[in-house]
Design an enzyme around this catalytic site. Structure first.
Site, PDB file in Angstrom:
ATOM      1  N   TYR A  56       0.855  -1.185   0.000  1.00 56.34           N
ATOM      2  CA  TYR A  56       0.000   0.000   0.000  1.00 56.34           C
ATOM      3  C   TYR A  56       0.896   1.241   0.000  1.00 56.34           C
ATOM      4  CZ  TYR A  56      -3.891  -3.105   1.288  1.00 56.34           C
ATOM      5  OH  TYR A  56      -4.834  -4.102   1.314  1.00 56.34           O
ATOM      6  N   HIS A 121      -1.216 -12.310   1.084  1.00 57.96           N
ATOM      7  CA  HIS A 121      -2.059 -11.351   0.366  1.00 57.96           C
ATOM      8  C   HIS A 121      -2.695 -11.979  -0.871  1.00 57.96           C
ATOM      9  CE1 HIS A 121      -2.347  -6.730  -0.495  1.00 57.96           C
ATOM     10  NE2 HIS A 121      -3.515  -7.313  -0.518  1.00 57.96           N
ATOM     11  N   SER A 200     -13.562  -3.839   1.337  1.00 55.05           N
ATOM     12  CA  SER A 200     -14.428  -3.086   0.426  1.00 55.05           C
ATOM     13  C   SER A 200     -15.914  -3.309   0.732  1.00 55.05           C
ATOM     14  CB  SER A 200     -14.129  -3.435  -1.037  1.00 55.05           C
ATOM     15  OG  SER A 200     -12.824  -3.054  -1.388  1.00 55.05           O
ATOM     16  N   PRO A 201     -16.321  -3.251   2.010  1.00 57.38           N
ATOM     17  CA  PRO A 201     -17.734  -3.470   2.336  1.00 57.38           C
ATOM     18  C   PRO A 201     -18.637  -2.336   1.892  1.00 57.38           C
ATOM     19  CG  PRO A 201     -16.564  -2.731   4.284  1.00 57.38           C
ATOM     20  CD  PRO A 201     -15.525  -2.927   3.220  1.00 57.38           C
ATOM     21  N   LEU A 202     -18.034  -1.222   1.482  1.00 56.57           N
ATOM     22  CA  LEU A 202     -18.814  -0.076   0.991  1.00 56.57           C
ATOM     23  C   LEU A 202     -18.687   0.064  -0.521  1.00 56.57           C
ATOM     24  CD1 LEU A 202     -18.135   2.494   3.848  1.00 56.57           C
ATOM     25  CD2 LEU A 202     -20.055   0.915   3.571  1.00 56.57           C
ATOM     26  N   ARG A 204     -16.293   0.055  -2.666  1.00 57.11           N
ATOM     27  CA  ARG A 204     -15.243   0.939  -3.170  1.00 57.11           C
ATOM     28  C   ARG A 204     -15.723   2.388  -3.306  1.00 57.11           C
ATOM     29  NH1 ARG A 204     -11.483  -2.796  -4.091  1.00 57.11           N
ATOM     30  NH2 ARG A 204     -12.121  -4.839  -4.874  1.00 57.11           N
ATOM     31  N   GLY A 205     -16.595   2.793  -2.375  1.00 60.11           N
ATOM     32  CA  GLY A 205     -17.084   4.159  -2.331  1.00 60.11           C
ATOM     33  C   GLY A 205     -18.476   4.364  -2.884  1.00 60.11           C
ATOM     34  N   LEU A 207     -21.203   2.929  -1.901  1.00 57.74           N
ATOM     35  CA  LEU A 207     -22.181   2.889  -0.824  1.00 57.74           C
ATOM     36  C   LEU A 207     -21.873   3.962   0.228  1.00 57.74           C
ATOM     37  CD1 LEU A 207     -22.496  -0.986  -0.573  1.00 57.74           C
ATOM     38  CD2 LEU A 207     -24.325   0.593  -1.230  1.00 57.74           C
TER      39      LEU A 207
END
Length: 327
Positions: A56, A121, A200-202, A204-205, A207
């Site tokens: 990252y 990973h 990424s539960p949203l 990727r933006g 939600l």
């Protein structure tokens, strides 16, 4: 914040964790002071399970977290990862000497003697997962990590690794628009007492409030080539999610809180790790762990965003490299 165990025998952590990929500039330019403010807000909210990786920002995310820990000294549970070798072309390495070298570098950046959770990973397909589990077991015995995890793997891989040494956590993408873990991974984790960490539960933006707009994405943002964010898929996905957004607003919830509540509702071993570098965005999540969905809520969500509603695959063919496919 309510708390959940990080796998059988693992520490108790906040029911919602923090994904730190954006600290490394993966979605556009970032500043250390903004990232530090986000970490302040996370701790204030009871978010004490932080997830990063060596790639990252090529160590930037780990370095920021290490600087924060050195300055403030909070008691947090850290997860980091190795296994992806940046390209071009990108490749994957699960050999013991590589894993050890990357862990040593990560610990230096994090200013830690150990991490609580260390993930593979991505799996190196040609290397038996049993060999990788044995490597991780040795790192545990040496006190360099407390436990290990796997990311983006198939149920069979989880069971094979766990038979060699118990897996603490499995991290796969999971949200209202990505449901593949329902086809075996969640069950394997539940059967074996493994935490399922949903990244990424949203979406990727998508939600969030407001939803992410490809037109405003930084030139280097990889979502610009992601199938779900390109025309005509983006417009179709936005229209579907706007219905859910209106429903959440009618309940008095933010879109993000409602989406996280749905993930949390999938099982007591599920821990979502939404990512942000913004304290303001993090504030939209707060209270999600206190939302108790009713049967009527579940039915309404299912009608608005049924399984498979998303237009486009979750990754391009190139982005899908080394993600285990099993269905």
């Amino acid at each position: 914040m309510r708390r959940r165990p990080l796998g059988k025998g693992g520490p108790m952590v906040g029911a919602i964790g923090l994904g730190a990929m954006s600290f490394g500039g993966m979605f556009g330019p970032t500043r250390d002071d903004a990232s530090m403010a986000c970490l302040d807000a996370a701790l204030a909210a009871g978010i004490d399970f932080w997830d990063t990786a060596n790639i990252y920002g090529m160590g930037v995310s780990e370095r920021v977290i290490g600087d924060y820990l050195a300055a403030h000294g909070p008691d947090v549970v850290l997860a980091t990862k190795s296994g992806i070798v940046p390209g071009p072309p990108r490749s994957f390495n699960n050999a013991e000497d590589y894993i050890r070298a990357e862990l040593d570098a990560s610990l230096k950046r994090l200013r830690r003697d150990k991490v609580e959770l260390y993930y593979v990973h991505r799996r190196e397909a040609a290397r038996p997962i049993e060999e990788v589990a044995e490597t991780m077991a040795r790192l545990i015995e040496e006190g360099l990590i407390d436990a290990y995890g796997l990311s983006e793997v198939a149920p069979a891989t989880i069971r094979r690794a766990h038979a060699v040494h118990p897996v603490r956590a499995v991290q796969n993408e999971y949200s209202l628009w990505t449901r593949q873990p329902d086809l075996g991974v969640l069950r394997a984790c539940t059967d074996l007492g493994i935490a399922f960490v949903a990244f990424s539960p949203l979406a990727r933006g998508m939600l969030g409030d407001p939803p992410v707009d490809p037109a405003g994405m930084h030139d280097g943002d990889w979502r610009r080539t992601n199938p779900r964010f390109v025309a005509p898929n983006y417009a179709a996905n936005l229209a579907a999610i706007n219905g859910f957004r209106d429903w959440a607003r009618g309940k008095g919830w933010t879109t993000a809180a409602a989406a996280l509540a749905w993930v949390l509702d999938r099982g007591p071993n599920v821990i979502p790790i939404p990512g942000t570098r913004s304290a303001a965005h993090l504030a939209d999540w707060l209270g999600a762990d206190a939302i108790a969905l009713t049967d009527a809520d579940r039915a309404e969500i299912d009608a608005l965003l049924p399984p498979g509603f998303a237009h486009g695959d979750r990754y391009s063919d190139e982005q899908m490299t080394a993600v285990e496919r099993y269905c």
